[in-house]
Design a protein around this motif. Structure first.
Motif, PDB file in Angstrom:
ATOM      1  N   TYR A 256      -2.793 -25.006 -71.663  1.00  0.00           N
ATOM      2  CA  TYR A 256      -1.343 -25.235 -71.630  1.00  0.00           C
ATOM      3  C   TYR A 256      -0.899 -26.068 -72.824  1.00  0.00           C
ATOM      4  O   TYR A 256       0.139 -25.784 -73.450  1.00  0.00           O
ATOM      5  CB  TYR A 256      -0.959 -25.929 -70.328  1.00  0.00           C
ATOM      6  N   VAL A 257      -1.669 -27.100 -73.157  1.00  0.00           N
ATOM      7  CA  VAL A 257      -1.341 -27.934 -74.315  1.00  0.00           C
ATOM      8  C   VAL A 257      -1.341 -27.101 -75.592  1.00  0.00           C
ATOM      9  O   VAL A 257      -0.483 -27.271 -76.472  1.00  0.00           O
ATOM     10  CB  VAL A 257      -2.339 -29.109 -74.421  1.00  0.00           C
ATOM     11  N   VAL A 258      -2.299 -26.171 -75.706  1.00  0.00           N
ATOM     12  CA  VAL A 258      -2.353 -25.304 -76.879  1.00  0.00           C
ATOM     13  C   VAL A 258      -1.098 -24.440 -76.975  1.00  0.00           C
ATOM     14  O   VAL A 258      -0.522 -24.267 -78.060  1.00  0.00           O
ATOM     15  CB  VAL A 258      -3.619 -24.418 -76.834  1.00  0.00           C
ATOM     16  N   GLU A 259      -0.643 -23.901 -75.846  1.00  0.00           N
ATOM     17  CA  GLU A 259       0.576 -23.084 -75.867  1.00  0.00           C
ATOM     18  C   GLU A 259       1.789 -23.913 -76.291  1.00  0.00           C
ATOM     19  O   GLU A 259       2.623 -23.448 -77.079  1.00  0.00           O
ATOM     20  CB  GLU A 259       0.807 -22.477 -74.482  1.00  0.00           C
TER      21      GLU A 259
ATOM     22  N   GLY B  51      -6.282 -18.080 -75.976  1.00  0.00           N
ATOM     23  CA  GLY B  51      -5.227 -17.390 -75.230  1.00  0.00           C
ATOM     24  C   GLY B  51      -4.387 -18.240 -74.314  1.00  0.00           C
ATOM     25  O   GLY B  51      -3.547 -17.699 -73.581  1.00  0.00           O
ATOM     26  N   GLY B  52      -4.592 -19.555 -74.295  1.00  0.00           N
ATOM     27  CA  GLY B  52      -3.765 -20.393 -73.437  1.00  0.00           C
ATOM     28  C   GLY B  52      -4.343 -20.573 -72.049  1.00  0.00           C
ATOM     29  O   GLY B  52      -5.494 -20.235 -71.766  1.00  0.00           O
ATOM     30  N   TRP B  53      -3.510 -21.093 -71.146  1.00  0.00           N
ATOM     31  CA  TRP B  53      -4.020 -21.488 -69.827  1.00  0.00           C
ATOM     32  C   TRP B  53      -4.399 -20.288 -68.973  1.00  0.00           C
ATOM     33  O   TRP B  53      -5.303 -20.392 -68.124  1.00  0.00           O
ATOM     34  CB  TRP B  53      -2.993 -22.354 -69.110  1.00  0.00           C
ATOM     35  N   ARG B  54      -3.787 -19.140 -69.155  1.00  0.00           N
ATOM     36  CA  ARG B  54      -4.144 -17.964 -68.346  1.00  0.00           C
ATOM     37  C   ARG B  54      -5.555 -17.490 -68.682  1.00  0.00           C
ATOM     38  O   ARG B  54      -6.332 -17.151 -67.788  1.00  0.00           O
ATOM     39  CB  ARG B  54      -3.126 -16.850 -68.573  1.00  0.00           C
TER      40      ARG B  54
ATOM     41  N   PHE C  40      -8.929 -17.492 -66.290  1.00  0.00           N
ATOM     42  CA  PHE C  40      -9.758 -16.298 -66.164  1.00  0.00           C
ATOM     43  C   PHE C  40     -11.228 -16.609 -66.439  1.00  0.00           C
ATOM     44  O   PHE C  40     -12.120 -16.140 -65.731  1.00  0.00           O
ATOM     45  CB  PHE C  40      -9.254 -15.229 -67.134  1.00  0.00           C
ATOM     46  N   ALA C  41     -11.515 -17.411 -67.474  1.00  0.00           N
ATOM     47  CA  ALA C  41     -12.902 -17.731 -67.829  1.00  0.00           C
ATOM     48  C   ALA C  41     -13.512 -18.730 -66.862  1.00  0.00           C
ATOM     49  O   ALA C  41     -14.735 -18.702 -66.619  1.00  0.00           O
ATOM     50  CB  ALA C  41     -12.956 -18.273 -69.261  1.00  0.00           C
ATOM     51  N   SER C  42     -12.703 -19.630 -66.306  1.00  0.00           N
ATOM     52  CA  SER C  42     -13.237 -20.648 -65.400  1.00  0.00           C
ATOM     53  C   SER C  42     -13.701 -20.048 -64.079  1.00  0.00           C
ATOM     54  O   SER C  42     -14.629 -20.584 -63.444  1.00  0.00           O
ATOM     55  CB  SER C  42     -12.165 -21.710 -65.131  1.00  0.00           C
ATOM     56  N   THR C  43     -13.081 -18.968 -63.659  1.00  0.00           N
ATOM     57  CA  THR C  43     -13.404 -18.395 -62.345  1.00  0.00           C
ATOM     58  C   THR C  43     -14.852 -17.914 -62.252  1.00  0.00           C
ATOM     59  O   THR C  43     -15.571 -18.290 -61.318  1.00  0.00           O
ATOM     60  CB  THR C  43     -12.420 -17.256 -62.024  1.00  0.00           C
ATOM     61  N   PRO C  44     -15.361 -17.069 -63.162  1.00  0.00           N
ATOM     62  CA  PRO C  44     -16.765 -16.654 -63.043  1.00  0.00           C
ATOM     63  C   PRO C  44     -17.743 -17.818 -63.213  1.00  0.00           C
ATOM     64  O   PRO C  44     -18.835 -17.808 -62.623  1.00  0.00           O
ATOM     65  CB  PRO C  44     -16.930 -15.623 -64.163  1.00  0.00           C
ATOM     66  N   VAL C  45     -17.361 -18.827 -64.003  1.00  0.00           N
ATOM     67  CA  VAL C  45     -18.228 -20.005 -64.135  1.00  0.00           C
ATOM     68  C   VAL C  45     -18.330 -20.735 -62.803  1.00  0.00           C
ATOM     69  O   VAL C  45     -19.423 -21.164 -62.395  1.00  0.00           O
ATOM     70  CB  VAL C  45     -17.688 -20.941 -65.238  1.00  0.00           C
ATOM     71  N   ALA C  46     -17.199 -20.866 -62.099  1.00  0.00           N
ATOM     72  CA  ALA C  46     -17.213 -21.515 -60.791  1.00  0.00           C
ATOM     73  C   ALA C  46     -18.073 -20.730 -59.801  1.00  0.00           C
ATOM     74  O   ALA C  46     -18.877 -21.303 -59.059  1.00  0.00           O
ATOM     75  CB  ALA C  46     -15.778 -21.635 -60.277  1.00  0.00           C
TER      76      ALA C  46
ATOM     77  N   CYS D 159     -12.459 -15.439 -83.723  1.00  0.00           N
ATOM     78  CA  CYS D 159     -12.856 -15.555 -82.312  1.00  0.00           C
ATOM     79  C   CYS D 159     -12.276 -14.373 -81.529  1.00  0.00           C
ATOM     80  O   CYS D 159     -11.240 -14.481 -80.882  1.00  0.00           O
ATOM     81  CB  CYS D 159     -12.344 -16.885 -81.749  1.00  0.00           C
ATOM     82  N   THR D 160     -12.953 -13.243 -81.604  1.00  0.00           N
ATOM     83  CA  THR D 160     -12.460 -12.018 -80.973  1.00  0.00           C
ATOM     84  C   THR D 160     -12.765 -12.002 -79.479  1.00  0.00           C
ATOM     85  O   THR D 160     -13.554 -12.814 -78.975  1.00  0.00           O
ATOM     86  CB  THR D 160     -13.105 -10.802 -81.638  1.00  0.00           C
ATOM     87  N   LYS D 161     -12.149 -11.054 -78.791  1.00  0.00           N
ATOM     88  CA  LYS D 161     -12.389 -10.908 -77.361  1.00  0.00           C
ATOM     89  C   LYS D 161     -13.852 -10.548 -77.082  1.00  0.00           C
ATOM     90  O   LYS D 161     -14.436 -11.005 -76.099  1.00  0.00           O
ATOM     91  CB  LYS D 161     -11.464  -9.835 -76.779  1.00  0.00           C
TER      92      LYS D 161
END
Length: 405
Positions: free
Chosen positions: A166-169, A123-126, A130-136, A72-74
């Motif tokens: 966060y849970v993943v981290e 990549g965790g909660w950060r 980052f991904a949620s913002t453009p979706v919103a 799962c690359t960038k």
């Protein structure tokens, strides 16, 4: 043959990646099913058909990409999120106004959440934020106004993805801690196995040589004395528990690898001084040290150990073969103090100055010079007939040349 510890693999992330793979397939089918059941609400169904064709091909073709962190690359994450955003922004061109006003689903529907969750797992909660913002932003643009249900859905995706990230981290940190604990346990068991083997063979042979040498006398007695010293040193090595093991668990994507590895000698981090002084312990050299590690910068620890070695060399050379020596390690809040004491005849007054004048710089360079470069000090106290004591002090924060390199 003794059974060795097996390499163990574990990963709390693998179930998450597998769940994400299944989620992407199920939500793709769900989005296509919504389109099929609400076909009459679409003013331009050809746009939706073209988008769903791309969505289905992309989802099925990229299943291997969503099965583990390494694949799962960038670039994949960016392309996946782009397809979700394009689907949201294409929705007003495919459906009628009533569909939008009543809060109908976008073309990708809940498939979009899979793209955001991939960011969270990777990549965790950060990354999730980052991904949620453009979706919103895309959902607000698609609706044309911040309606209550749209804002609710946006906040839900935002909070859920950040929470999962966060849970993943936390899970990764717990996995590394468990891997470290298992690694230490495996190294301890291996050390215990080696200690048993050595005790049953090498140590018994050395003890026998020591006893027989003492009985035979002459050159055999000297051989027995050397065997006794090696027996003490070997017992210290196998029973002291000072063998360092690796603090790094490798291949976290596929699961933590648990194995015992020696730390590199030139490690830039702190070094336990006890591991460097342990080899000096012998039949006539006693080592007293704290029960806890005595950390010092790598270079400072090695220079201090070398100074101790130089002091012991002087004992063996000048105090005679029957002299005993004691090494005392003290871990103070601001400095480390190592004292080397012997029961030899001592140094006559003025002998050190005479030795320096004759060009013999053992104490001046090997001991005092090393400590001076570390910002420490070396004090030598000797009373004729009562032995010699060398006190070495090294600050924990180096102030000398060694600390300026």
């Amino acid at each position: 043959m003794a059974k060795r510890e097996r390499v163990m693999r574990m990963s709390v992330e693998l179930p998450l990646w597998r769940a994400l793979t299944g989620y992407r397939v199920l939500t793709m089918l769900y989005a296509v099913g919504l389109f099929a059941t609400g076909y009459e609400k679409y003013d331009r169904p050809s746009i939706a058909v073209a988008y769903y064709a791309v969505l289905c091909v992309w989802t099925l073709a990229t299943l291997p990409r969503a099965q583990n962190e390494a694949a799962c690359t960038k670039r994949f994450l960016a392309a996946d999120l782009t397809i979700a955003l394009v689907g949201i922004l294409l929705t007003p061109f495919a459906v009628n106004e009533h569909h939008i006003e009543t809060g109908g689903p976008t073309l990708p529907s809940i498939w979009t959440a899979g793209s955001v969750l991939a960011y969270a797992i990777k990549g965790g909660w950060r990354w999730a934020a980052f991904a949620s913002t453009p979706v919103a932003v895309a959902n607000l643009v698609e609706r044309g106004a911040p309606a209550r249900d749209t804002v609710h859905n946006v906040i839900l995706v935002w909070v859920a993805s950040i929470a999962i990230g966060y849970v993943v981290e936390v899970a990764r940190a717990s996995e590394r801690t468990l891997a470290r604990a298992l690694e230490i346990e495996a190294a301890t068991r291996e050390r215990e196995r080696l200690a048993r083997d050595i005790h049953d063979s090498v140590l018994q042979v050395l003890a026998m040589v020591q006893r027989r040498g003492a009985v035979l006398g002459g050159e055999a007695a000297e051989l027995g004395r050397m065997a006794g010293e090696q027996e003490v040193a070997l017992r210290t090595l196998v029973s002291g528990g000072l063998t360092p093991v690796s603090r790094v668990s490798e291949d976290l994507a596929a699961g933590a690898v648990v194995r015992a590895v020696d730390e590199p000698e030139d490690s830039p981090g702190p070094v336990d001084l006890r591991t460097l002084l342990a080899p000096y312990a012998a039949a006539k050299v006693s080592l007293a040290e704290p029960g806890a590690p005595v950390p010092l910068p790598s270079q400072a620890a090695r220079e201090l150990a070398a100074a101790v070695g130089a002091a012991l060399d002087n004992v063996h050379r000048h105090a005679g073969g029957d002299a005993r020596a004691w090494i005392l390690v003290e871990d103070e809040p601001d400095e480390v103090i190592v004292t080397v004491r012997d029961d030899g005849p001592g140094i006559p007054e003025g002998r050190l100055a005479q030795a320096e004048g004759e060009g013999r710089m053992g104490v001046a360079l090997s001991i005092r010079g090393r400590l001076r470069d570390l910002g420490g000090s070396a004090e030598l106290i000797s009373v004729p007939g009562q032995g010699t004591e060398v006190e070495l002090k090294v600050p924990k924060v180096s102030r000398g040349k060694a600390g300026q390199r």
